[in-house]
Enzyme design. Structure first.
Site, PDB file in Angstrom:
ATOM      1  N   GLU A  33       0.425  -0.407  -8.488  1.00 49.03           N
ATOM      2  CA  GLU A  33       0.326   0.947  -7.949  1.00 49.03           C
ATOM      3  C   GLU A  33       1.093   1.094  -6.637  1.00 49.03           C
ATOM      4  O   GLU A  33       1.758   2.096  -6.409  1.00 49.03           O
ATOM      5  CB  GLU A  33      -1.141   1.333  -7.752  1.00 49.03           C
ATOM      6  CG  GLU A  33      -1.903   1.553  -9.040  1.00 49.03           C
ATOM      7  CD  GLU A  33      -1.303   2.657  -9.905  1.00 49.03           C
ATOM      8  OE1 GLU A  33      -0.701   3.602  -9.351  1.00 49.03           O
ATOM      9  OE2 GLU A  33      -1.427   2.575 -11.134  1.00 49.03           O
ATOM     10  N   TYR A 116      -5.227   8.124  -3.671  1.00 52.41           N
ATOM     11  CA  TYR A 116      -4.581   7.896  -4.971  1.00 52.41           C
ATOM     12  C   TYR A 116      -4.767   6.459  -5.444  1.00 52.41           C
ATOM     13  O   TYR A 116      -5.206   6.200  -6.570  1.00 52.41           O
ATOM     14  CB  TYR A 116      -3.083   8.236  -4.897  1.00 52.41           C
ATOM     15  CG  TYR A 116      -2.329   7.684  -6.071  1.00 52.41           C
ATOM     16  CD1 TYR A 116      -2.362   8.329  -7.299  1.00 52.41           C
ATOM     17  CD2 TYR A 116      -1.624   6.485  -5.978  1.00 52.41           C
ATOM     18  CE1 TYR A 116      -1.718   7.806  -8.409  1.00 52.41           C
ATOM     19  CE2 TYR A 116      -0.979   5.951  -7.076  1.00 52.41           C
ATOM     20  CZ  TYR A 116      -1.021   6.618  -8.283  1.00 52.41           C
ATOM     21  OH  TYR A 116      -0.391   6.081  -9.377  1.00 52.41           O
ATOM     22  N   ASP A 134      -1.296  12.253  -8.914  1.00 57.07           N
ATOM     23  CA  ASP A 134       0.023  11.951  -8.358  1.00 57.07           C
ATOM     24  C   ASP A 134       0.983  13.073  -8.754  1.00 57.07           C
ATOM     25  O   ASP A 134       0.562  14.115  -9.258  1.00 57.07           O
ATOM     26  CB  ASP A 134       0.519  10.584  -8.843  1.00 57.07           C
ATOM     27  CG  ASP A 134       0.885  10.580 -10.331  1.00 57.07           C
ATOM     28  OD1 ASP A 134       0.544  11.558 -11.050  1.00 57.07           O
ATOM     29  OD2 ASP A 134       1.520   9.603 -10.778  1.00 57.07           O
TER      30      ASP A 134
END
Length: 346
Positions: A33, A116, A134
């Protein structure tokens, strides 16, 4: 809800086979990520594979030197991600005994992990019922539900998170979050999406209203700043050069570069000669000077364009604090400098 079910079905049939999707290991998910923030999968995947080979566990990453981490990150850009990644690994390894927190709220306490990333780890590793929002999710939701909120505005994140929460199927957060991001990456793309062959062609509000190319709404980016760098590539009688670590805040923090002169505008070659003499970079006598690249290399970053020239400067004697090229190449560089070094086969 029909939207959620269709999306998950589409994902199971169309998803890419990516290594971080074949695990619930929070370390691997976290690594992927961070790497894929503002980075395309095709670009990030080779870096991910090199990182997991070099640092298979959070302890391996935590115990590495920062320069080793930056060298492996070289070329991926946004280097603050790599520095924060290293700091977070140390926090998890040394303060939490290598165990990542197991909830969204607890994950937010880790350095360098925002909403996030915390939601991604919590849903993919632990299937916690939290939405991931996102750029892809902004785009899919704004088009499907015809949301005209400027996604760059202060309240947009909260609004879209609430909307994502309403369509998030309980117990399927891992599949749904992956699905909506993958759908935005492969199907509901920014420009010229294939709407006639979309699973939502009969229910997408933006398509019905012929607004697909108008959504999501995003205010214009700030003006790009132009900067002008003159790099001085010194070479002495032993073919050693000079490098220094860029310690000031801003771009390329803690990466290595040649001595540099930054000017406010394009400067003539004659002015550069004067600047070199005034800066007194070395005590050696200069015996040869010339340009490697008469035309500036324009290196584009997100909010600034760097106009770069490299100067060849040969000096008599031995450089103080000189470094041989074999050692120099092991240092982490901005990719534009690394490419220069590779091109001229130092």
């Amino acid at each position: 809800m029909k939207f959620s079910n269709l999306l998950v079905q589409w994902y199971l049939q169309n998803k890419r086979d990516l290594p971080w999707r074949n695990t619930t290991n929070p370390y691997i998910i976290w690594l992927s990520e961070i790497m894929l923030q503002q980075t395309r999968v095709a670009q990030g995947l080779p870096y991910f594979l090199r990182f997991t080979e070099a640092f298979p566990t959070v302890f391996d990453l935590a115990n590495a030197e920062e320069e080793e981490v930056l060298k492996l990150w070289q070329g991926l850009g946004y280097y603050s991600r790599a520095r924060n990644l290293h700091k977070t690994a140390k926090q998890v390894a040394f303060e939490l005994n290598g165990e990542f927190p197991k909830s969204y709220k607890e994950l937010l306490h880790l350095k360098g992990i925002g909403e996030y990333t915390a939601a991604a780890i919590a849903s993919f590793a632990y299937n916690e019922n939290v939405p991931v929002v996102d750029g892809n999710v902004f785009r899919v939701l704004s088009r499907y539900f015809d949301v005209e909120t400027d996604i760059a505005s202060s309240g947009a994140k909260k609004e879209f998170t609430q909307l994502a929460t309403t369509v998030l199927p309980k117990g399927k957060a891992d599949f749904f979050n992956q699905a909506i991001m993958e759908f935005g990456a492969l199907q509901c793309v920014p420009k010229n999406p294939d709407c006639p062959n979309c699973i939502f062609k009969d229910s997408c509000a933006a398509l019905q209203k012929k607004k697909v190319d108008q959504l999501p709404i995003k205010s214009k980016k700030a003006k790009v700043r132009q900067r002008f760098f003159t790099y001085l590539v010194f070479s002495d009688d032993d073919n050693q050069t000079l490098l220094h670590k860029r310690t000031q805040k801003g771009i390329w923090h803690n990466l290595y570069e040649f001595p540099v002169i930054e000017t406010e505008e394009i400067t003539t070659d004659e002015n550069v000669l004067v600047l070199i003499q005034n800066q007194n970079f070395v005590n050696n006598t200069i015996r040869e000077i010339g340009l490697y690249n008469p035309e500036a290399i324009v290196h584009k970053l997100s909010h600034q364009h760097l106009n770069i020239k490299f100067w060849k400067i040969k000096v008599n004697g031995k450089l103080e604090n000189g470094m041989n090229w074999k050692s120099a190449k092991k240092m982490p560089f901005p990719i534009v400098i690394f490419n220069f070094i590779e091109k001229y086969s130092f």
